[in-house]
Design a protein around this motif. Sequence first.
Motif: not given
Length: 103
Positions: A1-15, A61-71
């Motif tokens: 599964m791709a990053v944006m597919d995972l991000v679209g599943q929850r209101p908040m995602v952290i890599f 950059q750096p790749s982590v942490p990468a925080v997505f909020i609201g997609g």
Amino acid sequence: MAVMDLVGQRPMVIFSKSNCCICYSITQLFYGFGANPAIYELDQLQNGKQLERELVALGQQPSVPAVFIGGKLVGGSNEIMSLQVRGELKSELLRARAIHLWN
């Protein structure tokens, strides 16, 4: 599964990576707000290297942490702490329904 597919599943995602102390600290900050983010530990996922390449391609950059909020990609620890210092992080979480008003 791709990053944006995972991000679209929850209101908040952290890599994250399991051995990253900054990732841990950022995650704890969100737990303090009552958030329950989806957390993907790149070093523990079979497709973690591919996800990491996707995050870098998105400009993280750096790749982590990468925080997505609201997609949307908010950024890493610097961006999250800047929002917190400005008093804007909680409102971002509320807007994305990553936390509730009573938290």
